[in-house]
Design a protein around this motif. Structure first.
Motif, short mmCIF file in Angstrom:
data_model
loop_
_atom_site.label_atom_id
_atom_site.label_comp_id
_atom_site.label_asym_id
_atom_site.label_seq_id
_atom_site.Cartn_x
_atom_site.Cartn_y
_atom_site.Cartn_z
N PRO A 1 0.81 -1.22 0.00
CA PRO A 1 0.00 0.00 0.00
C PRO A 1 0.84 1.27 0.00
O PRO A 1 0.45 2.27 -0.62
CB PRO A 1 -0.84 -0.13 1.28
CG PRO A 1 -0.13 -1.16 2.12
CD PRO A 1 0.51 -2.09 1.15
N ILE A 2 2.00 1.25 0.68
CA ILE A 2 2.87 2.43 0.71
C ILE A 2 3.41 2.70 -0.70
O ILE A 2 3.45 3.86 -1.14
CB ILE A 2 4.04 2.25 1.68
CG1 ILE A 2 3.52 1.95 3.10
CG2 ILE A 2 4.91 3.51 1.69
CD1 ILE A 2 2.67 3.04 3.69
N GLY A 3 3.81 1.66 -1.40
CA GLY A 3 4.31 1.82 -2.75
C GLY A 3 3.25 2.40 -3.68
O GLY A 3 3.53 3.28 -4.50
N VAL A 4 2.02 1.90 -3.54
CA VAL A 4 0.92 2.41 -4.37
C VAL A 4 0.66 3.88 -4.07
O VAL A 4 0.47 4.70 -4.97
CB VAL A 4 -0.36 1.58 -4.15
CG1 VAL A 4 -1.54 2.19 -4.91
CG2 VAL A 4 -0.14 0.14 -4.58
N SER B 1 6.25 10.74 1.00
CA SER B 1 5.40 9.60 1.37
C SER B 1 6.27 8.39 1.70
O SER B 1 6.02 7.68 2.68
CB SER B 1 4.44 9.27 0.23
OG SER B 1 3.55 10.33 -0.02
N GLY B 2 7.28 8.15 0.87
CA GLY B 2 8.19 7.05 1.13
C GLY B 2 9.07 7.27 2.35
O GLY B 2 9.33 6.34 3.12
N VAL C 1 2.43 6.91 9.99
CA VAL C 1 1.44 6.29 10.87
C VAL C 1 1.01 4.93 10.34
O VAL C 1 0.89 3.96 11.09
CB VAL C 1 0.22 7.22 11.03
CG1 VAL C 1 -0.92 6.50 11.76
CG2 VAL C 1 0.60 8.49 11.79
N LEU C 2 0.78 4.86 9.03
CA LEU C 2 0.32 3.60 8.43
C LEU C 2 1.36 2.49 8.63
O LEU C 2 1.00 1.35 8.94
CB LEU C 2 0.06 3.81 6.94
CG LEU C 2 -0.53 2.63 6.17
CD1 LEU C 2 -1.85 2.20 6.78
CD2 LEU C 2 -0.72 2.99 4.70
#
Length: 207
Positions: A22-25, A42-43, A117-118
């Protein structure tokens, strides 16, 4: 700093960050929608969280590790619901640049904070770090080895996100509005899929 452990940590950071999740997306979608910097941050948020987990494992902070692992059901539930929220927001905002809706500072902070957080909602990563660190010969109680390998993990993960955001960003200017909408809808569906899988695992653990 121990160069050999830094290099080992760098490779571990690459290996942890590279698999598509999900992080990659989110990183890919945000890079396309808002530019390389938003995608990179984001990364970096995920890389920071990985470094936190790595620090807990490397420095032997067992009290924190046990607490997070004891709360993993609630953390994973929150993570799954957060993914549902992100999927819904991505679908609703399909084709609209994030920059048009948020100020620059808020957008950058949100990109970093949301993935940080995710990533923290998966404390089982600590166990992965413990086993990997033991496998490469990290000596318990050696602060320089611990510092070197954690710095390496962060650097390797950050390098991957930098590489990904730069490469994906090269496609941004070639896309029209229809392409942006297609990317957003696809991203939303994939993120929602990850959310369902995460919540399904939580449901099984509660049975």
């Amino acid at each position: 700093m121990d160069a050999s452990f830094y290099f080992k940590g760098f490779l571990l950071g690459l290996a942890i960050a590279a698999p598509v999740g999900p992080i990659g997306v989110l990183c890919i979608r945000r890079t396309i929608a808002s530019g390389r910097l938003v995608g990179l941050l984001s990364g970096i948020g995920a890389a920071t969280a990985d470094a936190c987990f790595g620090s807990i494992a490397a420095f032997g902070l067992t009290v924190i590790a046990h607490f997070l692992l004891d709360q993993r059901i609630w953390l994973q539930t929150f993570g799954g619901l957060f993914l549902v929220f992100l999927a819904a927001r991505t679908w609703r905002s399909a084709g609209a640049a994030d920059a048009a809706k948020l100020g620059k500072s808020n957008r950058l902070f949100g990109a970093y904070g949301s993935t940080f957080v995710l990533t923290l909602t998966n404390p089982m990563t600590i166990l992965s770090f413990i086993s990997m660190f033991a496998g490469i010969g990290l000596t318990s109680g050696d602060p320089w080895q611990a510092f070197s390998i954690v710095l390496g993990v962060f650097s390797g993960s950050a390098f991957w996100w930098l590489l990904l955001s730069v490469c994906i960003g090269s496609f941004q200017e070639k896309m029209d509005r229809k392409a942006f909408i297609w990317v957003d809808h696809l991203s939303a569906v994939v993120i929602f899929g990850f959310a369902i899988v995460s919540l399904y695992h939580v449901f099984n653990k509660l049975l």
